[in-house]
Motif scaffolding. Structure first.
Motif, PDB file in Angstrom:
ATOM      1  N   UNK A 166       0.841  -1.186   0.000  1.00  0.00           N
ATOM      2  CA  UNK A 166       0.000   0.000   0.000  1.00  0.00           C
ATOM      3  C   UNK A 166       0.880   1.241   0.000  1.00  0.00           C
ATOM      4  N   UNK A 167       0.536   2.212  -0.856  1.00  0.00           N
ATOM      5  CA  UNK A 167       1.356   3.399  -1.000  1.00  0.00           C
ATOM      6  C   UNK A 167       0.830   4.534  -0.142  1.00  0.00           C
ATOM      7  N   UNK A 168       1.692   5.517   0.087  1.00  0.00           N
ATOM      8  CA  UNK A 168       1.278   6.690   0.848  1.00  0.00           C
ATOM      9  C   UNK A 168       0.272   7.499   0.063  1.00  0.00           C
ATOM     10  N   UNK A 169      -0.661   8.123   0.759  1.00  0.00           N
ATOM     11  CA  UNK A 169      -1.697   8.904   0.101  1.00  0.00           C
ATOM     12  C   UNK A 169      -1.218  10.248  -0.400  1.00  0.00           C
ATOM     13  N   UNK A 170       0.008  10.677  -0.018  1.00  0.00           N
ATOM     14  CA  UNK A 170       0.530  11.956  -0.475  1.00  0.00           C
ATOM     15  C   UNK A 170      -0.222  13.109   0.149  1.00  0.00           C
ATOM     16  N   UNK A 171      -0.301  14.221  -0.586  1.00  0.00           N
ATOM     17  CA  UNK A 171      -0.967  15.417  -0.078  1.00  0.00           C
ATOM     18  C   UNK A 171      -2.458  15.156   0.131  1.00  0.00           C
ATOM     19  N   UNK A 172      -2.969  15.586   1.282  1.00  0.00           N
ATOM     20  CA  UNK A 172      -4.393  15.403   1.549  1.00  0.00           C
ATOM     21  C   UNK A 172      -5.216  16.253   0.594  1.00  0.00           C
ATOM     22  N   UNK A 173      -6.259  15.673   0.076  1.00  0.00           N
ATOM     23  CA  UNK A 173      -7.133  16.391  -0.832  1.00  0.00           C
ATOM     24  C   UNK A 173      -8.484  16.630  -0.160  1.00  0.00           C
ATOM     25  N   UNK A 225     -17.493   6.742  -2.381  1.00  0.00           N
ATOM     26  CA  UNK A 225     -16.495   6.720  -1.305  1.00  0.00           C
ATOM     27  C   UNK A 225     -16.676   5.476  -0.438  1.00  0.00           C
ATOM     28  N   UNK A 226     -17.916   5.116  -0.159  1.00  0.00           N
ATOM     29  CA  UNK A 226     -18.180   3.920   0.637  1.00  0.00           C
ATOM     30  C   UNK A 226     -17.769   2.662  -0.123  1.00  0.00           C
ATOM     31  N   UNK A 227     -18.063   2.631  -1.410  1.00  0.00           N
ATOM     32  CA  UNK A 227     -17.710   1.459  -2.215  1.00  0.00           C
ATOM     33  C   UNK A 227     -16.197   1.286  -2.282  1.00  0.00           C
ATOM     34  N   UNK A 228     -15.476   2.396  -2.435  1.00  0.00           N
ATOM     35  CA  UNK A 228     -14.015   2.327  -2.498  1.00  0.00           C
ATOM     36  C   UNK A 228     -13.409   1.966  -1.145  1.00  0.00           C
ATOM     37  N   UNK A 229     -14.126   2.275  -0.058  1.00  0.00           N
ATOM     38  CA  UNK A 229     -13.712   1.901   1.291  1.00  0.00           C
ATOM     39  C   UNK A 229     -12.312   2.408   1.631  1.00  0.00           C
ATOM     40  N   UNK A 230     -12.059   3.656   1.286  1.00  0.00           N
ATOM     41  CA  UNK A 230     -10.776   4.281   1.625  1.00  0.00           C
ATOM     42  C   UNK A 230     -11.050   5.707   2.081  1.00  0.00           C
ATOM     43  N   UNK A 231     -10.410   6.100   3.184  1.00  0.00           N
ATOM     44  CA  UNK A 231     -10.569   7.471   3.702  1.00  0.00           C
ATOM     45  C   UNK A 231      -9.427   8.317   3.160  1.00  0.00           C
ATOM     46  N   UNK A 232      -9.574   8.754   1.922  1.00  0.00           N
ATOM     47  CA  UNK A 232      -8.503   9.485   1.245  1.00  0.00           C
ATOM     48  C   UNK A 232      -8.753  10.984   1.202  1.00  0.00           C
ATOM     49  N   UNK A 233      -9.972  11.399   1.509  1.00  0.00           N
ATOM     50  CA  UNK A 233     -10.334  12.800   1.327  1.00  0.00           C
ATOM     51  C   UNK A 233     -10.932  13.362   2.615  1.00  0.00           C
ATOM     52  N   UNK A 234     -10.670  14.625   2.842  1.00  0.00           N
ATOM     53  CA  UNK A 234     -11.370  15.355   3.896  1.00  0.00           C
ATOM     54  C   UNK A 234     -12.626  15.930   3.252  1.00  0.00           C
ATOM     55  N   UNK A 235     -13.788  15.533   3.763  1.00  0.00           N
ATOM     56  CA  UNK A 235     -15.056  15.823   3.091  1.00  0.00           C
ATOM     57  C   UNK A 235     -15.746  17.022   3.745  1.00  0.00           C
ATOM     58  N   UNK A 236     -16.167  17.965   2.893  1.00  0.00           N
ATOM     59  CA  UNK A 236     -16.891  19.150   3.342  1.00  0.00           C
ATOM     60  C   UNK A 236     -18.242  19.203   2.641  1.00  0.00           C
ATOM     61  N   UNK A 237     -19.297  19.447   3.395  1.00  0.00           N
ATOM     62  CA  UNK A 237     -20.604  19.724   2.817  1.00  0.00           C
ATOM     63  C   UNK A 237     -20.796  21.232   2.785  1.00  0.00           C
ATOM     64  N   UNK A 269      -4.108  -3.069  -4.644  1.00  0.00           N
ATOM     65  CA  UNK A 269      -4.851  -4.327  -4.541  1.00  0.00           C
ATOM     66  C   UNK A 269      -6.315  -4.148  -4.933  1.00  0.00           C
ATOM     67  N   UNK A 270      -6.787  -2.913  -4.976  1.00  0.00           N
ATOM     68  CA  UNK A 270      -8.191  -2.637  -5.305  1.00  0.00           C
ATOM     69  C   UNK A 270      -8.385  -2.547  -6.823  1.00  0.00           C
ATOM     70  N   UNK A 271      -8.092  -3.646  -7.499  1.00  0.00           N
ATOM     71  CA  UNK A 271      -8.221  -3.662  -8.955  1.00  0.00           C
ATOM     72  C   UNK A 271      -9.684  -3.599  -9.396  1.00  0.00           C
ATOM     73  N   UNK A 272     -10.583  -4.156  -8.584  1.00  0.00           N
ATOM     74  CA  UNK A 272     -11.998  -4.099  -8.944  1.00  0.00           C
ATOM     75  C   UNK A 272     -12.506  -2.667  -8.963  1.00  0.00           C
ATOM     76  N   UNK A 273     -11.950  -1.818  -8.095  1.00  0.00           N
ATOM     77  CA  UNK A 273     -12.338  -0.407  -8.107  1.00  0.00           C
ATOM     78  C   UNK A 273     -11.875   0.240  -9.401  1.00  0.00           C
ATOM     79  N   UNK A 274     -10.641  -0.031  -9.798  1.00  0.00           N
ATOM     80  CA  UNK A 274     -10.127   0.546 -11.041  1.00  0.00           C
ATOM     81  C   UNK A 274     -10.943   0.094 -12.245  1.00  0.00           C
ATOM     82  N   UNK A 275     -11.455  -1.122 -12.205  1.00  0.00           N
ATOM     83  CA  UNK A 275     -12.240  -1.645 -13.329  1.00  0.00           C
ATOM     84  C   UNK A 275     -13.560  -0.901 -13.517  1.00  0.00           C
TER      85      UNK A 275
END
Length: 622
Positions: free
Chosen positions: A1-8, A34-46, A117-123
């Protein structure tokens, strides 16, 4: 698993919500992915749609494990304030991605980048990673998924009961498309396998696809899915050929000799055909809300058997039910959707309007018809044909030759840029905002930002790789007066003073002109790809009333077709006709803009050899 880099940061619009849906639907769709991808990669604002929106009413229609923040629109980064939501921007960055399809595609790509490892997401991006990549203005399918169906369902939910008797036409159009034969890149091979399977009466499909459908599930998920997944497996069984090993023998001769026209068509399993893609992710929350509404108002769905089947089939895709549960989506079951047997299926005419685009003969009859009405191409003289930038004194990263261009092509690109930079410099003043539409790799925007440091330059492009290259060049130059927005043109809503576009393809030129007129901004545009011009949802041709009084749409298309025949390898006479047709098409555009209180000149870039598409439209609001 790679680092997420700069927070988006992910910014989503928020108007109101029901028990299991946040509106607008674009927000629910984004949260579902976001739920389907199951990754907390973003800070979410409404972002509340108005000051009166009560964030205290915000409930559970979002992923349970997702932290959500509220932010007013005036607190958004300036680059995001210029765009329609949803939008993603790097923290303290100037690179923004806006619009539903662009944002969703980025979420998918970022998920795979961080966790390969999340190849199904990329598909989800489909064959050649092009799912919902084309902009909605030119792709009917993107428009249906991204705009038409979400808007139609929202309108239905917000309407009074006496105004929502009929099924929205957009939903009926989806039903129609699900009934169309599937076309894929290896269409012939799959259809022959299907024919062979039908003739052999193959009964091994379900076990093979059972393995495929559950290989990525946990034991608990497999147990939960066993009773309901049979439908998905049966649907997949029509495509059991995908499970045939590469070493399988050739088809029998009678299968190989079958004419293509006699092969069985492929049926839809999912929205785009055989495989679960981003289109299904976009449509699912919309159709779910439509079905919930229909059940609530006792509306039966005999008219939508394909959508009903698709809706239940999608639920059996690994990960969909768990993502829906996180978003508090409670799927309906078949008995809730079926109609009474005595109800009659209504016959809806959903045939799209077909234009007669068959070209007969050359452009001369059309050109003669215009000439008899006193209409002829008119080119204004170039105000400073010999003006040029001092390219030798500019940093290397400014030059278009820094890319993979040949020396000759880089020289022609420099000549094109000389024309645009001169015109924009003449029109601009300190503090102006200049937008480079369809910016590509940023050749125009970067040189403008470098030579006009007192102006703010915005690059807008829907191709991510091109815009990333432009940002890399900008970073190398240390430019601080430049923003990058990956979006389709319709998602940019900022104010600006000058719009510029070098070789905006087909209808994109008309979109840029429209944006400039709406912003009361000057424009400098070099059109391209005249042969791609066609009527769209927003634009019809001819554009001006002067041309409409003389030419039909078909006759205008003849001009556009021959306007593309200006390549250097063509005979001189043919190129001269092409140049004249270019002048007529752009004269129509110029007159249409003048109807919006503009002064517009059509001229040629200098030298004309810098490009076969060397027309330049310069418009100034009166």
């Amino acid at each position: 698993m790679k680092s997420g880099g700069t927070e988006e940061h992910l910014y989503l619009a928020y108007s109101h919500q029901s028990e299991d849906c946040i509106f607008p639907l674009h927000t629910s769709i984004s949260l579902f992915l976001l739920s389907y991808c199951d990754r907390k990669l973003f800070k979410v604002f409404l972002v509340p749609s108005s000051d009166g929106t009560d964030d205290k009413l915000f409930g559970k229609a979002h992923p349970d494990d997702l932290e959500v923040h509220f932010m007013s629109r005036c607190q958004l980064p300036l680059v995001v304030q210029s765009c329609c939501l949803p939008a993603i921007v790097e923290e303290n960055g100037k690179f923004c991605r806006a619009g539903l399809s662009v944002v969703l595609r980025h979420i998918i790509q970022k998920t795979y980048e961080v966790d390969p490892s999340k190849k199904l997401v990329l598909e989800l991006l489909g064959f050649k990673k092009t799912c919902l990549k084309a902009c909605a203005e030119v792709s009917q399918w993107t428009r249906l998924c991204e705009i038409s169906i979400p808007q139609a369902v929202e309108s239905l939910l917000n309407a009074s009961p006496d105004q929502c008797q009929a099924i929205p036409p957009e939903v009926l159009l989806l039903e129609k498309k699900l009934g169309e034969p599937v076309r894929v890149h290896n269409d012939d091979k799959i259809r022959r396998h299907k024919l062979q399977q039908q003739k052999a009466g193959d009964k091994t499909a379900v076990p093979a696809l059972a393995k495929r459908a559950t290989k990525n599930l946990s034991p608990e998920e497999i147990k939960d899915q066993e009773p309901a997944s049979l439908e998905l497996r049966v649907a997949f069984s029509k495509l059991v050929v995908q499970e045939i090993p590469a070493t399988t023998n050739r088809e029998p001769s009678h299968i190989r000799k079958t004419k293509t026209s006699d092969l069985p068509p492929l049926e839809h399993v999912f929205a785009e055909g055989l495989y679960f893609t981003l289109a299904d992710v976009v449509l699912l929350p919309c159709i779910h809300q439509f079905l919930v509404f229909s059940k609530k108002h006792n509306k039966k769905l005999l008219d939508l058997p394909l959508i009903s089947s698709w809706y239940h089939r999608v639920q059996e895709v690994p990960g969909v039910k768990s993502a829906a549960a996180k978003c508090n989506m409670q799927f309906l079951q078949f008995p809730d959707l079926l109609s009474f047997p005595d109800e009659q299926l209504r016959d809806f005419d959903l045939e799209e309007e077909r234009e007669d685009n068959q070209f007969i003969g050359g452009p001369r009859p059309t050109m003669t018809k215009l000439m008899e009405s006193g209409i002829a191409a008119k080119f204004f003289p170039h105000p400073c044909p010999r003006w040029t930038l001092d390219w030798n004194s500019l940093p290397a990263a400014v030059s278009p030759g820094e890319g993979k261009m040949s020396i000759d092509r880089a020289l022609r690109k420099q000549q094109q840029l000389n024309n645009l930079v001169y015109m924009v410099t003449k029109l601009s003043k300190p503090g102006d905002v200049i937008v480079d539409f369809c910016s590509g790799g940023g050749h125009v925007g970067i040189i403008l930002a470098h030579t006009l440091p007192s102006c703010q330059v915005v690059l807008i492009e829907n191709k991510e790789l091109s815009l990333v290259r432009a940002k890399d060049r900008s970073d190398e130059l240390g430019l601080h007066n430049i923003w990058f927005i990956q979006a389709n043109l319709d998602y940019f809503k900022g104010t600006f003073n000058i719009g510029v576009a070098l070789h905006a393809c087909g209808v994109a030129t008309d979109m840029v002109i429209e944006h400039c007129i709406e912003a009361h901004a000057a424009f400098v545009i070099c059109p391209c790809c005249y042969g791609f011009i066609q009527n769209t949802v927003k634009f019809t041709f001819p554009r001006s009333h002067q041309f409409k009084e003389v030419l039909s749409y078909k006759e205008h298309m003849i001009l556009c077709r021959f306007a593309d025949q200006t390549a250097v390898q063509l005979p001189p006479e043919r190129r001269l006709i092409g140049k004249h047709c270019m002048g007529l098409v752009d004269l129509d555009r110029a007159w249409a803009a003048e109807g919006g209180n503009y002064s517009v000149q059509v001229m040629s870039m200098e030298p004309e050899s810098c490009s076969p598409k060397n027309n330049m439209l310069v418009g100034v609001p009166i």
